[in-house]
Design a protein around this motif. Sequence first.
Motif, PDB file in Angstrom:
ATOM      1  N   CYS A  11       0.832  -1.192   0.000  1.00 10.47           N
ATOM      2  CA  CYS A  11       0.000   0.000   0.000  1.00 10.47           C
ATOM      3  C   CYS A  11       0.871   1.249   0.000  1.00 10.47           C
ATOM      4  O   CYS A  11       1.890   1.316   0.693  1.00 10.47           O
ATOM      5  N   SER A  12       0.463   2.233  -0.772  1.00  8.70           N
ATOM      6  CA  SER A  12       1.141   3.524  -0.741  1.00  8.70           C
ATOM      7  C   SER A  12       0.736   4.271   0.521  1.00  8.70           C
ATOM      8  O   SER A  12      -0.399   4.139   1.007  1.00  8.70           O
ATOM      9  N   ASN A  21      -5.906   4.984  -0.355  1.00  6.05           N
ATOM     10  CA  ASN A  21      -6.816   4.123  -1.120  1.00  6.05           C
ATOM     11  C   ASN A  21      -6.523   4.297  -2.607  1.00  6.05           C
ATOM     12  O   ASN A  21      -6.682   5.380  -3.162  1.00  6.05           O
ATOM     13  N   GLN A  22      -6.110   3.202  -3.251  1.00  2.00           N
ATOM     14  CA  GLN A  22      -5.762   3.240  -4.674  1.00  2.00           C
ATOM     15  C   GLN A  22      -6.945   2.933  -5.583  1.00  2.00           C
ATOM     16  O   GLN A  22      -6.827   2.970  -6.802  1.00  2.00           O
ATOM     17  N   ARG A  62      -9.280  -1.393  -8.409  1.00  2.00           N
ATOM     18  CA  ARG A  62      -7.921  -0.886  -8.597  1.00  2.00           C
ATOM     19  C   ARG A  62      -7.449  -1.049 -10.043  1.00  2.00           C
ATOM     20  O   ARG A  62      -6.314  -0.710 -10.375  1.00  2.00           O
TER      21      ARG A  62
END
Length: 280
Positions: A11-12, A21-22, A62
């Motif tokens: 996760c970024s 949240n991507q 995503r």
Amino acid sequence: MAEIKRMGSLCSLDENGYIINQSNHNKINNKFQEVIRLINESCISALPKEIHSIYIRGSVPRGLDIEGVSDVDVIIVTYSNPEELDLDWVEGTEKFIDQKFSFINGVELGFSPLSEVEESQYCSMIPFILKTYGICVYGDNLISKLPDYKPNSSLANEHLIHLTSLIDKAKHDLIGNEDIEDIKDCCSWIMRIVVRAGGALVIVQEQSYTRDLFPAYELFSKHYPEKEQEMRTALWYAINPLSSPEEILKFLDHFGNWIEKETEKWLDVYNPTRAMHLPL
């Protein structure tokens, strides 16, 4: 037979260390719009006064779906406790939608009460999933109202506190089971839990999080190189589930037993009282 591929990512994090949240509506492949429409209509028709909002999570929002491989994971937030609702229609609806669209590999409709989703003082898995992986496809979008989450011990606890009981459940479901599809479903389910638990064991050290299996396996193996091969086997069984209960049980009795003991050591440090949820 599926190969183990270097798929997925960590996760970024934003500048404050919170998970980003991507998922995005713009990333959803157009062919899934009809699937989502049918899911919404089915849920609203079955529970016309109970649906607060509907979300999808996983690879689809995503833009990482793989044709014929990816499933559609759905979280339906209800006003009442789902345990009090008639959900006999769910399994048939899941099968109907799965069979109607050849490019998906199953539909999973999960239910959660609004009271649980609105939890903001403690780390809880459903609000976390919505905040960091979900998008709203119907109703009042709760995501912006949910707290932010960091990859820390509170999040790791969500994966580890129930591990032993989940492995026990898998063993119970496998003993004497002769339904091949049910056995394979159980195998895939518990092995995914084991792989993600492996990643959770090292969240604190790595300050990283993923629900994707391959990077979870990599994070674990970095800290437990002596167990890398066994975790790779768990990853293999997650994507190529066994049909033999005896083989699955043998693996769970060996590596499963080890990771249960390692989890207890982790809990002794970070959650000695064995609280179900830790504060954010």
